[in-house]
Design a protein around this motif. Structure first.
Motif, PDB file in Angstrom:
ATOM      1  N   ASN A   1       0.816  -1.210   0.000  1.00 57.66           N
ATOM      2  CA  ASN A   1       0.000   0.000   0.000  1.00 57.66           C
ATOM      3  C   ASN A   1       0.851   1.262   0.000  1.00 57.66           C
ATOM      4  OD1 ASN A   1      -2.556  -1.103  -0.174  1.00 57.66           O
ATOM      5  ND2 ASN A   1      -2.679  -1.445   2.033  1.00 57.66           N
ATOM      6  N   SER A   2       2.064   1.172  -0.540  1.00 62.01           N
ATOM      7  CA  SER A   2       2.871   2.374  -0.682  1.00 62.01           C
ATOM      8  C   SER A   2       2.224   3.269  -1.749  1.00 62.01           C
ATOM      9  CB  SER A   2       4.300   2.017  -1.099  1.00 62.01           C
ATOM     10  OG  SER A   2       4.302   1.489  -2.419  1.00 62.01           O
ATOM     11  N   PRO A   3       2.432   4.583  -1.682  1.00 60.42           N
ATOM     12  CA  PRO A   3       1.836   5.477  -2.678  1.00 60.42           C
ATOM     13  C   PRO A   3       2.181   5.091  -4.114  1.00 60.42           C
ATOM     14  CG  PRO A   3       2.644   6.762  -0.832  1.00 60.42           C
ATOM     15  CD  PRO A   3       3.114   5.344  -0.604  1.00 60.42           C
ATOM     16  N   ASP A   4       3.440   4.688  -4.347  1.00 61.58           N
ATOM     17  CA  ASP A   4       3.841   4.320  -5.711  1.00 61.58           C
ATOM     18  C   ASP A   4       3.052   3.115  -6.204  1.00 61.58           C
ATOM     19  OD1 ASP A   4       5.676   6.363  -5.883  1.00 61.58           O
ATOM     20  OD2 ASP A   4       7.346   5.141  -5.139  1.00 61.58           O
ATOM     21  N   ALA A   5       2.880   2.110  -5.311  1.00 65.16           N
ATOM     22  CA  ALA A   5       2.146   0.902  -5.690  1.00 65.16           C
ATOM     23  C   ALA A   5       0.676   1.222  -5.932  1.00 65.16           C
ATOM     24  CB  ALA A   5       2.291  -0.155  -4.600  1.00 65.16           C
ATOM     25  N   LEU A   6       0.125   2.084  -5.111  1.00 67.25           N
ATOM     26  CA  LEU A   6      -1.282   2.458  -5.272  1.00 67.25           C
ATOM     27  C   LEU A   6      -1.506   3.184  -6.600  1.00 67.25           C
ATOM     28  CD1 LEU A   6      -2.017   3.631  -1.623  1.00 67.25           C
ATOM     29  CD2 LEU A   6      -3.044   1.654  -2.775  1.00 67.25           C
TER      30      LEU A   6
ATOM     31  N   ALA B   1      -7.747   1.692  -4.962  1.00 67.81           N
ATOM     32  CA  ALA B   1      -6.455   2.381  -4.948  1.00 67.81           C
ATOM     33  C   ALA B   1      -6.660   3.895  -4.869  1.00 67.81           C
ATOM     34  CB  ALA B   1      -5.659   2.018  -6.196  1.00 67.81           C
ATOM     35  N   GLU B   2      -7.611   4.402  -5.630  1.00 65.68           N
ATOM     36  CA  GLU B   2      -7.859   5.856  -5.606  1.00 65.68           C
ATOM     37  C   GLU B   2      -8.356   6.297  -4.232  1.00 65.68           C
ATOM     38  OE1 GLU B   2     -10.402   9.325  -7.964  1.00 65.68           O
ATOM     39  OE2 GLU B   2     -10.189   7.334  -8.846  1.00 65.68           O
ATOM     40  N   ALA B   3      -9.244   5.508  -3.630  1.00 67.65           N
ATOM     41  CA  ALA B   3      -9.763   5.839  -2.305  1.00 67.65           C
ATOM     42  C   ALA B   3      -8.645   5.856  -1.264  1.00 67.65           C
ATOM     43  CB  ALA B   3     -10.852   4.848  -1.903  1.00 67.65           C
ATOM     44  N   GLU B   4      -7.719   4.866  -1.360  1.00 69.15           N
ATOM     45  CA  GLU B   4      -6.613   4.795  -0.402  1.00 69.15           C
ATOM     46  C   GLU B   4      -5.663   5.975  -0.575  1.00 69.15           C
ATOM     47  OE1 GLU B   4      -4.315   3.371   2.749  1.00 69.15           O
ATOM     48  OE2 GLU B   4      -6.389   3.019   2.112  1.00 69.15           O
ATOM     49  N   LEU B   5      -5.378   6.354  -1.816  1.00 71.88           N
ATOM     50  CA  LEU B   5      -4.511   7.510  -2.071  1.00 71.88           C
ATOM     51  C   LEU B   5      -5.143   8.790  -1.523  1.00 71.88           C
ATOM     52  CD1 LEU B   5      -3.341   6.714  -5.717  1.00 71.88           C
ATOM     53  CD2 LEU B   5      -1.842   6.978  -3.728  1.00 71.88           C
TER      54      LEU B   5
ATOM     55  N   ARG C   1      -7.165   8.891   0.976  1.00 69.87           N
ATOM     56  CA  ARG C   1      -7.073   8.810   2.434  1.00 69.87           C
ATOM     57  C   ARG C   1      -5.686   9.185   2.940  1.00 69.87           C
ATOM     58  NH1 ARG C   1      -5.243   6.000   6.368  1.00 69.87           N
ATOM     59  NH2 ARG C   1      -4.183   4.521   4.993  1.00 69.87           N
ATOM     60  N   LEU C   2      -4.656   8.744   2.203  1.00 67.59           N
ATOM     61  CA  LEU C   2      -3.279   9.056   2.600  1.00 67.59           C
ATOM     62  C   LEU C   2      -3.028  10.561   2.549  1.00 67.59           C
ATOM     63  CD1 LEU C   2      -1.264   6.224   0.817  1.00 67.59           C
ATOM     64  CD2 LEU C   2      -1.620   6.520   3.281  1.00 67.59           C
ATOM     65  N   GLY C   3      -3.651  11.208   1.578  1.00 68.78           N
ATOM     66  CA  GLY C   3      -3.560  12.660   1.503  1.00 68.78           C
ATOM     67  C   GLY C   3      -2.220  13.183   1.015  1.00 68.78           C
ATOM     68  N   LEU C   4      -1.765  14.273   1.621  1.00 70.85           N
ATOM     69  CA  LEU C   4      -0.590  14.981   1.135  1.00 70.85           C
ATOM     70  C   LEU C   4       0.688  14.144   1.091  1.00 70.85           C
ATOM     71  CD1 LEU C   4      -1.203  18.466   2.815  1.00 70.85           C
ATOM     72  CD2 LEU C   4      -1.608  17.783   0.441  1.00 70.85           C
ATOM     73  N   PRO C   5       0.915  13.200   2.001  1.00 71.33           N
ATOM     74  CA  PRO C   5       2.118  12.373   1.902  1.00 71.33           C
ATOM     75  C   PRO C   5       2.199  11.593   0.592  1.00 71.33           C
ATOM     76  CG  PRO C   5       1.211  12.200   4.101  1.00 71.33           C
ATOM     77  CD  PRO C   5       0.208  12.956   3.288  1.00 71.33           C
ATOM     78  N   ALA C   6       1.053  11.403  -0.072  1.00 74.75           N
ATOM     79  CA  ALA C   6       1.043  10.653  -1.334  1.00 74.75           C
ATOM     80  C   ALA C   6       1.126  11.571  -2.552  1.00 74.75           C
ATOM     81  CB  ALA C   6      -0.229   9.807  -1.424  1.00 74.75           C
ATOM     82  N   LEU C   7       1.189  12.884  -2.330  1.00 73.38           N
ATOM     83  CA  LEU C   7       1.096  13.834  -3.444  1.00 73.38           C
ATOM     84  C   LEU C   7       2.237  13.673  -4.447  1.00 73.38           C
ATOM     85  CD1 LEU C   7      -0.446  16.154  -4.705  1.00 73.38           C
ATOM     86  CD2 LEU C   7       0.848  17.748  -3.283  1.00 73.38           C
ATOM     87  N   ALA C   8       3.454  13.433  -3.966  1.00 72.39           N
ATOM     88  CA  ALA C   8       4.599  13.303  -4.882  1.00 72.39           C
ATOM     89  C   ALA C   8       4.389  12.139  -5.849  1.00 72.39           C
ATOM     90  CB  ALA C   8       5.889  13.130  -4.094  1.00 72.39           C
ATOM     91  N   ALA C   9       3.922  10.990  -5.325  1.00 67.53           N
ATOM     92  CA  ALA C   9       3.695   9.815  -6.177  1.00 67.53           C
ATOM     93  C   ALA C   9       2.550  10.088  -7.154  1.00 67.53           C
ATOM     94  CB  ALA C   9       3.375   8.600  -5.307  1.00 67.53           C
ATOM     95  N   ILE C  10       1.529  10.788  -6.682  1.00 70.70           N
ATOM     96  CA  ILE C  10       0.383  11.100  -7.542  1.00 70.70           C
ATOM     97  C   ILE C  10       0.800  12.049  -8.668  1.00 70.70           C
ATOM     98  CG2 ILE C  10      -1.876  12.230  -7.601  1.00 70.70           C
ATOM     99  CD1 ILE C  10      -2.236  11.224  -4.685  1.00 70.70           C
ATOM    100  N   GLU C  11       1.599  13.050  -8.340  1.00 67.88           N
ATOM    101  CA  GLU C  11       2.054  13.990  -9.371  1.00 67.88           C
ATOM    102  C   GLU C  11       2.931  13.283 -10.400  1.00 67.88           C
ATOM    103  OE1 GLU C  11       3.804  17.079  -6.993  1.00 67.88           O
ATOM    104  OE2 GLU C  11       1.976  18.305  -7.095  1.00 67.88           O
ATOM    105  N   ALA C  12       3.703  12.282  -9.948  1.00 69.55           N
ATOM    106  CA  ALA C  12       4.505  11.488 -10.893  1.00 69.55           C
ATOM    107  C   ALA C  12       3.579  10.709 -11.826  1.00 69.55           C
ATOM    108  CB  ALA C  12       5.422  10.536 -10.124  1.00 69.55           C
ATOM    109  N   GLY C  13       2.425  10.292 -11.303  1.00 69.23           N
ATOM    110  CA  GLY C  13       1.458   9.556 -12.107  1.00 69.23           C
ATOM    111  C   GLY C  13       0.838  10.388 -13.218  1.00 69.23           C
ATOM    112  N   LEU C  14       0.960  11.702 -13.128  1.00 73.49           N
ATOM    113  CA  LEU C  14       0.443  12.580 -14.187  1.00 73.49           C
ATOM    114  C   LEU C  14       1.183  12.361 -15.502  1.00 73.49           C
ATOM    115  CD1 LEU C  14       0.070  15.911 -12.153  1.00 73.49           C
ATOM    116  CD2 LEU C  14      -1.782  14.419 -12.932  1.00 73.49           C
ATOM    117  N   ARG C  15       2.368  11.762 -15.416  1.00 77.87           N
ATOM    118  CA  ARG C  15       3.181  11.515 -16.617  1.00 77.87           C
ATOM    119  C   ARG C  15       3.148  10.043 -17.044  1.00 77.87           C
ATOM    120  NH1 ARG C  15       6.048  14.697 -13.104  1.00 77.87           N
ATOM    121  NH2 ARG C  15       7.336  12.945 -12.400  1.00 77.87           N
TER     122      ARG C  15
END
Length: 388
Positions: free
Chosen positions: A17-22, A37-41, A43-57
């Motif tokens: 359940n790491s942000p990258d895996a999610l 996965a989206e719901a968990e991300l 829930r994690l909130g701002l600590p997951a933002l870096a991984a989510i922003e990487a997912g934009l690419r």
């Protein structure tokens, strides 16, 4: 054995359940897995933002789409938390020190600034970081607001720009390093003519006055050094019956740079919104013989208006005296005398003007008011009285 290994890997993958895996699971073939996965991300909130922003690419469009939605919501969450910390006395926001000085009289100035800043944080941050580019940044912001207003004409359900939208522009335009050229000032002032904004400033038609916006508008007006902007401000104060405009009028009269018509408008504004406390602001202008305009009351019966006539007309008004007793031209032929119009504040004859000034001198002496300086006259040679 191969099937068992695959199942094991799938189980392990699902347990990560790491942000990258999610973020990777946002592209799963299984809809429930993507949703989980989206719901968990979220829930994690701002600590997951870096991984989510990487997912934009990410190469997978589904991952990009879901990351885009998550990024927007998390940035909004970040903003809400940031503003809450600021209101509670935590980390300061860009522009706060300027705003604090501007609204020093407000006990709730942190809360007020959080609302104004929160209407467009990126805009304020950009102005504070690049004040030398303020004219360009502000022009773009105003055009965006105007486009949204035009769209509302065709779609009434759309929300018009708000008091905070206008307040943030006027606040940005007061940055000490901002230089708004004369040809761009109209973009800023144009926002003040929207009906909902005029209602928020004046309280007309049952609208609730937004004191925060009003304070920033007044501050904006008093900060202007451009003559055109100063005149626009005076007219706006007249149109909206802004009592705060008295302070603007006093500032500009003391500054001594207004043209004759501007001095007349400033006097008239004081007459409409001021009172006896403003007598000292007007008395010095009783020595200003600068010509303003001619007027006509009947065929072949014309008079002239000087700046001192307007000052005298306003003084007569705020002291409750009669303009007819003072011999003003319009009153001598039975026409209505309007304190809001400088056009009718003159005399048909010079002798009547001098008599009126002497009458004021007597009244001022009897009532212990500021006296006229009869040794001094002020005349702008570029405004010579026209022949009658």
């Amino acid at each position: 054995m191969w099937l068992a290994k695959s199942v094991l890997l799938a189980i392990l993958a699902q347990s990560d359940n790491s942000p990258d895996a999610l973020v990777r699971r946002l592209g799963s073939d299984d809809f429930a897995t993507r949703e989980s996965a989206e719901a968990e991300l979220s829930r994690l909130g701002l600590p997951a933002l870096a991984a989510i922003e990487a997912g934009l690419r990410d190469a997978d469009p589904e991952v990009r789409r879901r990351c885009l939605d998550l990024t927007a919501s998390l940035r909004k969450q970040n903003q809400v938390e940031r503003l809450a910390r600021f209101v509670a006395g935590g980390d300061n926001l860009p522009g706060w020190e300027r705003f604090r000085k501007l609204m020093a009289q407000r006990a709730d100035s942190r809360k007020v600034y959080a609302e104004i800043y929160g209407s467009d944080p990126n805009f304020v941050d950009d102005i504070e970081a690049r004040p030398e580019q303020a004219a360009t940044i502000i022009a773009a912001k105003v055009q965006t607001l105007q486009v949204s207003q035009m769209r509302r004409i065709n779609s009434p359900a759309l929300t018009p720009f708000t008091a905070n939208d206008v307040a943030v522009v006027l606040f940005a335009a007061q940055h000490p390093q901002a230089r708004i050229p004369t040809d761009k000032l109209h973009l800023v002032t144009s926002l003040l003519y929207s009906p909902n904004i005029q209602g928020a400033i004046s309280g007309r038609n049952g609208a609730v006055v937004n004191e925060n916006l009003r304070a920033i508008v007044v501050s904006w007006m008093r900060s202007q050094t451009d003559l055109q902007a100063q005149m626009q401000s005076l007219y706006l104060c007249q149109n909206l019956d802004m009592k705060d405009g008295i302070f603007l009028a006093r500032d500009l009269l003391k500054g001594g740079k207004l043209p004759p018509h501007g001095r007349g408008v400033a006097c008239s504004l004081i007459g409409r919104l001021g009172g006896k406390d403003n007598i000292p602001d007007l008395v010095p202008l009783l020595s200003d013989i600068t010509h303003m305009n001619n007027f006509q009351v009947r065929p072949k019966m014309t008079g002239t208006v000087q700046v001192r006539d307007v000052a005298l007309a306003v003084l007569v008004h705020i002291t409750g005296q009669s303009h007819k007793d003072y011999g003003f031209g319009f009153t001598q032929v039975g026409q209505a005398f309007q304190i809001g119009s400088t056009y009718n504040m003159g005399f048909l004859e010079e002798s009547k003007r001098l008599e009126a000034l002497k009458k004021w001198d007597a009244y001022a002496k009897a009532n212990n008011l500021a006296a006229r300086d009869r040794k001094s006259t002020r005349l702008n040679s570029s405004h010579i009285p026209l022949s009658r």
